[in-house]
Write a protein that holds these residues in place. Structure first.
Motif, PDB file in Angstrom:
ATOM      1  N   ARG A   1      10.651 -10.454   1.667  1.00 25.14           N
ATOM      2  CA  ARG A   1       9.846 -11.219   2.625  1.00 25.14           C
ATOM      3  C   ARG A   1       8.765 -10.350   3.248  1.00 25.14           C
ATOM      4  NH1 ARG A   1      10.673 -12.510   8.252  1.00 25.14           N
ATOM      5  NH2 ARG A   1       9.553 -14.426   8.802  1.00 25.14           N
ATOM      6  N   VAL A   2       9.122  -9.138   3.642  1.00 23.42           N
ATOM      7  CA  VAL A   2       8.135  -8.235   4.234  1.00 23.42           C
ATOM      8  C   VAL A   2       7.074  -7.856   3.203  1.00 23.42           C
ATOM      9  CG1 VAL A   2       7.785  -5.937   5.215  1.00 23.42           C
ATOM     10  CG2 VAL A   2       9.719  -7.337   5.974  1.00 23.42           C
ATOM     11  N   ARG A   3       7.505  -7.608   1.974  1.00 20.56           N
ATOM     12  CA  ARG A   3       6.548  -7.243   0.916  1.00 20.56           C
ATOM     13  C   ARG A   3       5.546  -8.365   0.687  1.00 20.56           C
ATOM     14  NH1 ARG A   3      10.011  -5.609  -2.498  1.00 20.56           N
ATOM     15  NH2 ARG A   3      10.319  -7.620  -3.546  1.00 20.56           N
ATOM     16  N   ASP A   4       6.022  -9.616   0.667  1.00 24.22           N
ATOM     17  CA  ASP A   4       5.116 -10.752   0.479  1.00 24.22           C
ATOM     18  C   ASP A   4       4.160 -10.891   1.656  1.00 24.22           C
ATOM     19  OD1 ASP A   4       6.381 -11.301  -1.882  1.00 24.22           O
ATOM     20  OD2 ASP A   4       7.663 -12.888  -1.064  1.00 24.22           O
ATOM     21  N   GLN A   5       4.634 -10.650   2.864  1.00 22.39           N
ATOM     22  CA  GLN A   5       3.776 -10.739   4.043  1.00 22.39           C
ATOM     23  C   GLN A   5       2.646  -9.715   3.971  1.00 22.39           C
ATOM     24  OE1 GLN A   5       6.447 -10.147   7.308  1.00 22.39           O
ATOM     25  NE2 GLN A   5       7.321 -12.206   7.216  1.00 22.39           N
TER      26      GLN A   5
ATOM     27  N   ALA B   1       9.512   0.772  20.710  1.00 26.33           N
ATOM     28  CA  ALA B   1       8.255   0.961  21.454  1.00 26.33           C
ATOM     29  C   ALA B   1       7.085   1.224  20.514  1.00 26.33           C
ATOM     30  CB  ALA B   1       8.400   2.112  22.445  1.00 26.33           C
ATOM     31  N   VAL B   2       7.353   1.802  19.344  1.00 27.32           N
ATOM     32  CA  VAL B   2       6.284   2.045  18.366  1.00 27.32           C
ATOM     33  C   VAL B   2       5.635   0.727  17.952  1.00 27.32           C
ATOM     34  CG1 VAL B   2       5.785   2.878  16.026  1.00 27.32           C
ATOM     35  CG2 VAL B   2       7.311   4.179  17.520  1.00 27.32           C
ATOM     36  N   ALA B   3       6.425  -0.341  17.905  1.00 27.05           N
ATOM     37  CA  ALA B   3       5.865  -1.641  17.536  1.00 27.05           C
ATOM     38  C   ALA B   3       4.785  -2.076  18.514  1.00 27.05           C
ATOM     39  CB  ALA B   3       6.974  -2.684  17.474  1.00 27.05           C
TER      40      ALA B   3
ATOM     41  N   ALA C   1       7.410 -11.415  13.781  1.00 23.70           N
ATOM     42  CA  ALA C   1       7.245 -10.953  12.404  1.00 23.70           C
ATOM     43  C   ALA C   1       8.562 -11.027  11.651  1.00 23.70           C
ATOM     44  CB  ALA C   1       6.712  -9.516  12.397  1.00 23.70           C
ATOM     45  N   ALA C   2       9.654 -10.801  12.337  1.00 25.22           N
ATOM     46  CA  ALA C   2      10.969 -10.862  11.712  1.00 25.22           C
ATOM     47  C   ALA C   2      11.575 -12.260  11.776  1.00 25.22           C
ATOM     48  CB  ALA C   2      11.914  -9.865  12.387  1.00 25.22           C
TER      49      ALA C   2
ATOM     50  N   ASP D   1      13.363  -4.389  10.244  1.00 23.25           N
ATOM     51  CA  ASP D   1      12.067  -4.999   9.936  1.00 23.25           C
ATOM     52  C   ASP D   1      10.937  -3.985  10.124  1.00 23.25           C
ATOM     53  OD1 ASP D   1      10.581  -7.735   9.556  1.00 23.25           O
ATOM     54  OD2 ASP D   1       9.576  -6.764  11.252  1.00 23.25           O
ATOM     55  N   LEU D   2      11.022  -3.195  11.200  1.00 24.15           N
ATOM     56  CA  LEU D   2      10.023  -2.144  11.419  1.00 24.15           C
ATOM     57  C   LEU D   2      10.054  -1.093  10.314  1.00 24.15           C
ATOM     58  CD1 LEU D   2      10.294  -1.467  15.259  1.00 24.15           C
ATOM     59  CD2 LEU D   2       8.182  -1.957  14.021  1.00 24.15           C
ATOM     60  N   ALA D   3      11.248  -0.709   9.904  1.00 23.45           N
ATOM     61  CA  ALA D   3      11.393   0.326   8.874  1.00 23.45           C
ATOM     62  C   ALA D   3      10.829  -0.139   7.536  1.00 23.45           C
ATOM     63  CB  ALA D   3      12.864   0.704   8.724  1.00 23.45           C
ATOM     64  N   LEU D   4      10.884  -1.447   7.281  1.00 25.39           N
ATOM     65  CA  LEU D   4      10.398  -1.976   6.003  1.00 25.39           C
ATOM     66  C   LEU D   4       8.882  -2.106   5.961  1.00 25.39           C
ATOM     67  CD1 LEU D   4      13.051  -4.797   5.405  1.00 25.39           C
ATOM     68  CD2 LEU D   4      12.821  -2.660   4.125  1.00 25.39           C
ATOM     69  N   ARG D   5       8.231  -2.120   7.108  1.00 23.21           N
ATOM     70  CA  ARG D   5       6.787  -2.364   7.154  1.00 23.21           C
ATOM     71  C   ARG D   5       5.991  -1.083   6.930  1.00 23.21           C
ATOM     72  NH1 ARG D   5       5.839  -7.431   8.292  1.00 23.21           N
ATOM     73  NH2 ARG D   5       7.608  -8.591   9.186  1.00 23.21           N
ATOM     74  N   ARG D   6       4.980  -1.198   6.099  1.00 24.83           N
ATOM     75  CA  ARG D   6       4.077  -0.070   5.814  1.00 24.83           C
ATOM     76  C   ARG D   6       2.714  -0.268   6.449  1.00 24.83           C
ATOM     77  NH1 ARG D   6       8.262   1.326   5.210  1.00 24.83           N
ATOM     78  NH2 ARG D   6       9.359   2.140   3.371  1.00 24.83           N
ATOM     79  N   ARG D   7       2.457  -1.470   6.978  1.00 18.97           N
ATOM     80  CA  ARG D   7       1.162  -1.773   7.593  1.00 18.97           C
ATOM     81  C   ARG D   7       1.395  -2.289   9.006  1.00 18.97           C
ATOM     82  NH1 ARG D   7      -1.564  -5.851   3.413  1.00 18.97           N
ATOM     83  NH2 ARG D   7      -3.008  -6.009   5.178  1.00 18.97           N
ATOM     84  N   ASP D   8       0.345  -2.211   9.828  1.00 20.55           N
ATOM     85  CA  ASP D   8       0.437  -2.768  11.175  1.00 20.55           C
ATOM     86  C   ASP D   8       0.530  -4.292  11.103  1.00 20.55           C
ATOM     87  OD1 ASP D   8       0.293  -0.263  12.207  1.00 20.55           O
ATOM     88  OD2 ASP D   8      -1.800  -0.394  12.855  1.00 20.55           O
TER      89      ASP D   8
END
Length: 499
Positions: free
Chosen positions: A481-485, A88-90, A104-105, A387-394
Motif C-alpha cells: 500500500r505504501v509503495r503504491d502511494q 515527531a519526525v513525521a 497516511a496510514a 508506516d513511517l519506517a516504510l516511507r521513503r518520501r515525505d
C-alpha cells in the motif's frame, strides 16, 4: 543576534501574542522556525512535574526492589519517549498535526477512530493533571492553616483551569514561551525541594526492599511506559511541525527524547529513594500523589512547593489541551481550533470536579485509565511507526485532506489491525482496582498465563502485545500500500483544504 531580522527565533520572540489560527491545516514554509533543540523546552516543561517523584512510590507498589524499579523506570521512560521522538519526525516531514499525519496510514476518514481514542486520552490526562494541581494546593493551604477545604479547592481549580485553558486556546506561540518559563522556575525549585528532603532518605531501608518476580518487574516497566511516553505519542508531531523541512531528523528524535526524559529520570530516582525509605509516604502518595510530598517539607517552603507543583502540572496540561483540541478536529468536528480547546477545557474542569470532590480512590482509577487507553494507543503507535519506517518520501500534504487521494478514505487493513491488537491487549491486562474494568484479562487463562489473580495478571503484557502486533502487522501487510502511494505523481490539489 537575537533580535536580528535574519533570525527566525528573534522574529518569533518579537511577535505580539495572538490566538493561533492554525488548526488541522499545513504550516507553510514562511511560518516554520527554530531548530530541533527548541523542542527541548516544551517537552522538558511538560514533564518536569513534581508528579515524577510520586512514580517512585507507584513503581515500588508493584512489589519490586529499588534496583528493579530503577531499571524499569529508566527503560520505560527512555524507550517510550524515544517512540515520541520517532513520531515527531513525521511533523517536520508533513507539516500537519500528529492525528492528521496518521491519515497516511488509516485513510482520511478511517483516521477518525484513532483520533477519538487520542482525544479521550489527552482529555483524560489534562483532567488528571488539573485535579492533582488542585489537590496539591489544598494540601499546602491546609498545612499552612489557611484552610484547605471546599472553598480552597474551588478557587484552586478555577485558577489552574483558567491557566490551562488560556494556554490551549492561545496556541503554539504562548505555549512555547510558557514552557520556557515553567522549565526554569520548576527546575530551580525542584532542586531546592530535593535538597530540603534529602535527609529523609535511609539507604539501609531502601536497599533492604526484597526483589519481586519477573512478572512484577514487567508490570512496573509497562506502567512507566504508559505513564510517560505512551501518554504523549499521539501528540508527538504537534510541535515539530513548525520546524523547517530541512531540520535534522536525528536532532528531532534526540532533542524530543532528551527533553522529555531527563526530568522524569532524575525525579524518579529521588522518588524511589523517598518512597523506599517510608512505607507511610508510599501509602499516602496513592491517595494524594503531590500533596503527600508536602509532609516532608519545612513550613517556609510550602508556598514555593505549591508554585512548582502547580506550574509543573499546568505545563503538561497545556500541551494536552492543545493536542486534544487538534484530535477533536481530526475526529470530524468542524469548528475553529480555539473553540475545540475551549470545549476540552470545560470537560477537563468537569472531570476534575469529580476526581477532587467525589472519587475516593485516585491511584486505582488512574492506573486503570492508563492501562486501558494505553492498549489502543500502543496499537496506533506500532502502526504509525511501521508506516513511517516504510516511507521513503515525505507526505503528499494535499492528499492528507482528500478522501479520494492516494491515502484513501477508510482502508480496512489498519482499522482491523487496530481492533485486533486492542482486543488482544485488553485480554492480557487486568485492572482489579478499578471495578468498571474487571472484564479485562479474558485471554490470560486461554493463553496459559493463569487467571486474573495469577502471576501474570498484573504484568500488563497487553500493552506490549498491542504495540508489537500493530508494528509487525503493518510491516507485513502495509508495504504494498505504501509503495503504491509513493509511486503516484505529486497531487496538484490545495493543501489548505481541511477535512
Amino acid at each position: 543576534m537575537a533580535g536580528s531580522p535574519d533570525n527566525p527565533e528573534g522574529r518569533a520572540a518579537a511577535r505580539q501574542l495572538q490566538v493561533e489560527t492554525h488548526g488541522l491545516d499545513v504550516i507553510g514554509d514562511a511560518e516554520r522556525k527554530g531548530t530541533p533543540r527548541t523542542l527541548f523546552w516544551p517537552w522538558f516543561g511538560a514533564n518536569v512535574s513534581i508528579l515524577g517523584l510520586s512514580y517512585g512510590a507507584f513503581a515500588l507498589g508493584f512489589g519490586i526492589s529499588f534496583w528493579q524499579a530503577l531499571i524499569a523506570g529508566i527503560v520505560g521512560i527512555v524507550f517510550s519517549f524515544l517512540l515520541c521522538g520517532f513520531i515527531a519526525v513525521a511533523g517536520k516531514r508533513g507539516s500537519a498535526p500528529t492525528m492528521v499525519l496518521g491519515r497516511a496510514a488509516y485513510g482520511v476518514r478511517g483516521n477518525r477512530l484513532p483520533s477519538v481514542i487520542s482525544w479521550v486520552l489527552t482529555v483524560g490526562w489534562e483532567t488528571v493533571l488539573c485535579a492533582l494541581a488542585t489537590m496539591a494546593t489544598a494540601t499546602v493551604f491546609s498545612r499552612l492553616g489557611w484552610g484547605g477545604g471546599t472553598e480552597t479547592k474551588v478557587v484552586a481549580l478555577i485558577i489552574v483551569g483558567a491557566l490551562t485553558v488560556v494556554g490551549g486556546v492561545m496556541g503554539f506561540d504562548l505555549i512555547m514561551r510558557l514552557q520556557t518559563v515553567i522549565t526554569v522556575v520548576t527546575g530551580v525549585l525542584t532542586v531546592v525541594y530535593v535538597v530540603l528532603v534529602a535527609d529523609h532518605i535511609h539507604w539501609s531501608t531502601v536497599s533492604a526492599i526484597p526483589a519481586g518476580s519477573a512478572q512484577e518487574f514487567i508490570g512496573a516497566l509497562v506502567f512507566m511506559m504508559t505513564g510517560f511516553g505512551l501518554g504523549w505519542v499521539n501528540a508527538a508531531a504537534d510541535y515539530s511541525r513548525y520546524l523547517p523541512r530541512g531540520s535534522s531528523s536525528r536532532g528531532v528524535i534526540g532533542w524530543t527524547t532528551f527533553g522529555a526524559s531527563v526530568a522524569p529520570l532524575l525525579l524518579l530516582v529521588f522518588g524511589l529513594l523517598l518512597a523506599g525509605s517510608s512505607d507511610r509516604l508510599g501509602t499516602a502518595v496513592a491517595a494524594d500523589p503531590i500533596g503527600a510530598l508536602t509532609t516532608l517539607l519545612p513550613t517556609w517552603f510550602l508556598v514555593p512547593f505549591a508554585v512548582v507543583a502547580v506550574l509543573g502540572l499546568v505545563g503538561g496540561a497545556v500541551l494536552d489541551i492543545y493536542s486534544s483540541g487538534l484530535a477533536l478536529l481530526s475526529a470530524g468536528l468542524r469548528i475553529p481550533r480555539y473553540l475545540a480547546a475551549l470545549i476540552d477545557g470545560v470537560l477537563m474542569i468537569a472531570g476534575s470536579v469529580y476526581i477532587v470532590f467525589v472519587a475516593d480512590d485516585f491511584l486505582g482509577q488512574f492506573m486503570g485509565f492508563l492501562t486501558t487507553l494505553g492498549v489502543p494507543i500502543a496499537a496506533w503507535c506500532g502502526i504509525m511507526l511501521a508506516d513511517l519506517a516504510l516511507r521513503r518520501r515525505d507526505y503528499d500534504e494535499s492528499d492528507l485532506y482528500r478522501p479520494a487521494g492516494r491515502y484513501g478514505d477508510v482502508p480496512l487493513t489498519p482499522l482491523l489491525l487496530t481492533v485486533a491488537a486492542t482486543a488482544l491487549g485488553w485480554g492480557l491486562v487486568t485492572n482489579s482496582a478499578a471495578h468498571w474494568l474487571t472484564w479485562q484479562g479474558y485471554l490470560l487463562q486461554p493463553f496459559g498465563l493463569g487467571d486474573k489473580s495469577g502471576a501474570w495478571a498484573y504484568a500488563n503484557l497487553g500493552v506490549l502485545a498491542a504495540l508489537a502486533l500493530g508494528f509487525l502487522g503493518t510491516l507485513a501487510l502495509g508495504r504494498g500500500r505504501v509503495r503504491d502511494q509513493e509511486a503516484q505523481a505529486p497531487s496538484q490539489a490545495d493543501a489548505g483544504a481541511v477535512v
